[in-house]
Design an enzyme around this catalytic site. Structure first.
Site, PDB file in Angstrom:
ATOM      1  N   GLY A  29      20.511 -27.654   0.891  1.00 17.38           N
ATOM      2  CA  GLY A  29      20.576 -27.832   2.339  1.00 17.38           C
ATOM      3  C   GLY A  29      19.228 -28.158   2.929  1.00 17.38           C
ATOM      4  N   ASN A  30      19.157 -28.125   4.247  1.00 24.98           N
ATOM      5  CA  ASN A  30      17.883 -28.387   4.928  1.00 24.98           C
ATOM      6  C   ASN A  30      17.767 -27.487   6.152  1.00 24.98           C
ATOM      7  OD1 ASN A  30      18.869 -29.923   7.427  1.00 24.98           O
ATOM      8  ND2 ASN A  30      19.804 -31.090   5.764  1.00 24.98           N
ATOM      9  N   ARG A  31      16.630 -27.529   6.799  1.00 26.33           N
ATOM     10  CA  ARG A  31      16.311 -26.579   7.869  1.00 26.33           C
ATOM     11  C   ARG A  31      16.692 -27.046   9.268  1.00 26.33           C
ATOM     12  NH1 ARG A  31      13.278 -22.603   5.631  1.00 26.33           N
ATOM     13  NH2 ARG A  31      12.022 -23.189   3.819  1.00 26.33           N
ATOM     14  N   SER A  32      17.513 -28.066   9.383  1.00 23.50           N
ATOM     15  CA  SER A  32      17.877 -28.532  10.716  1.00 23.50           C
ATOM     16  C   SER A  32      18.621 -27.446  11.487  1.00 23.50           C
ATOM     17  CB  SER A  32      18.761 -29.778  10.616  1.00 23.50           C
ATOM     18  OG  SER A  32      19.153 -30.177  11.914  1.00 23.50           O
ATOM     19  N   ALA A  96      20.680 -34.044  10.344  1.00 26.45           N
ATOM     20  CA  ALA A  96      19.903 -34.252   9.123  1.00 26.45           C
ATOM     21  C   ALA A  96      20.907 -34.333   7.968  1.00 26.45           C
ATOM     22  CB  ALA A  96      18.925 -33.107   8.906  1.00 26.45           C
TER      23      ALA A  96
END
Ligand code: C5P
Length: 225
Positions: A29-32, A96
């Site tokens: 995943g990502n930090r958006s 994102a």
């Protein structure tokens, strides 16, 4: 922006960050945070638009008056967003989206082994924005198609990199975030340059994401006939 200037328009906004499953409990995943996309959705509702928010893994309250479609992965998001292409007056891709996903998803939880762990292989995800841009350009000569807005985060050569991305993705507007200096991810503030396919650019100085949202909607509104 004028109050209720988007009445009768349907604005689709994607927000958050996709998750790409490795197994039933793990993902890449990502930090958006989803804050910018949610601010866009709220601003569009405030200006009278019908708003569909395609939300990936966001821990924020649903914006009042928007309809929220929840998705997890890039492929889920692609299906939801492309499915709205025909009814949207504008599509704003603030999410994102993971560029890659694990090539295989295990049906059961991956076990800890005594030896070396297996490597993770990656497969390219579809580029939703590029697909929207290509479709829009194919129809533009007929006067059809929603206004397509992309986001990009750049740390240097913002104008040159942004212009190249705008053309590559075929979008009408590209919001280039200035990242670094505690901006963007997870913060309430943003600063950006908005590049337009007509060659103009609009600088938005550091301020609340809501303020940037309204400038984006001003530019979208100006393109709606
Ligand atoms: O290429 P880059 O990831 O910098 O582009 C960012 C923009 O493209 C964002 O608007 C994002 O929502 C969109 N994007 C997409 N599908 C992908 C990757 C990015 O729609 N697979």
């Amino acid at each position: 922006g004028h109050p209720l200037d988007l009445t009768g328009r349907h604005i689709v906004v994607s927000a958050g960050g996709t998750r790409e499953a490795l197994d039933p409990v793990r993902f890449l995943g990502n930090r958006s945070s989803g804050l910018q996309g949610y601010a866009l959705a709220r601003a569009a509702v405030a200006r009278g638009a019908k708003v569909t928010l395609v939300s990936a893994n966001v821990a924020l309250d649903d914006p009042a008056g928007a309809s929220v479609v929840r998705v997890e992965s890039a492929r889920d998001m692609r299906e939801a967003v492309l499915g709205l292409y025909g009814v949207a007056d504008a599509i704003v891709m603030a999410a994102a989206v993971a560029d890659f996903r694990p090539s295989a998803r295990s049906d059961s939880k991956i076990k800890k082994t005594s030896g070396e762990p297996d490597p993770i292989f990656l497969t390219k995800n579809p580029d939703i924005l590029a697909e929207l841009g290509a479709r829009r350009r194919a129809e533009a000569h007929e006067g059809f198609g929603p206004v397509i807005v992309g986001f990009a985060a750049e740390t240097h050569d913002i104008l040159a990199n942004g212009k190249a991305k705008l053309e590559r993705k075929g979008c009408d507007l590209l919001v280039v975030n200035e990242v670094g200096e505690n901006l963007a991810f997870g913060t309430p503030d943003n600063a950006a340059v908005i590049l337009s396919s007509d060659g103009t650019s609009t600088e938005v100085h550091r301020g609340p994401k809501e303020a940037l949202a309204h400038v984006v909607l001003d530019l979208v509104g100006a393109r709606l006939v």
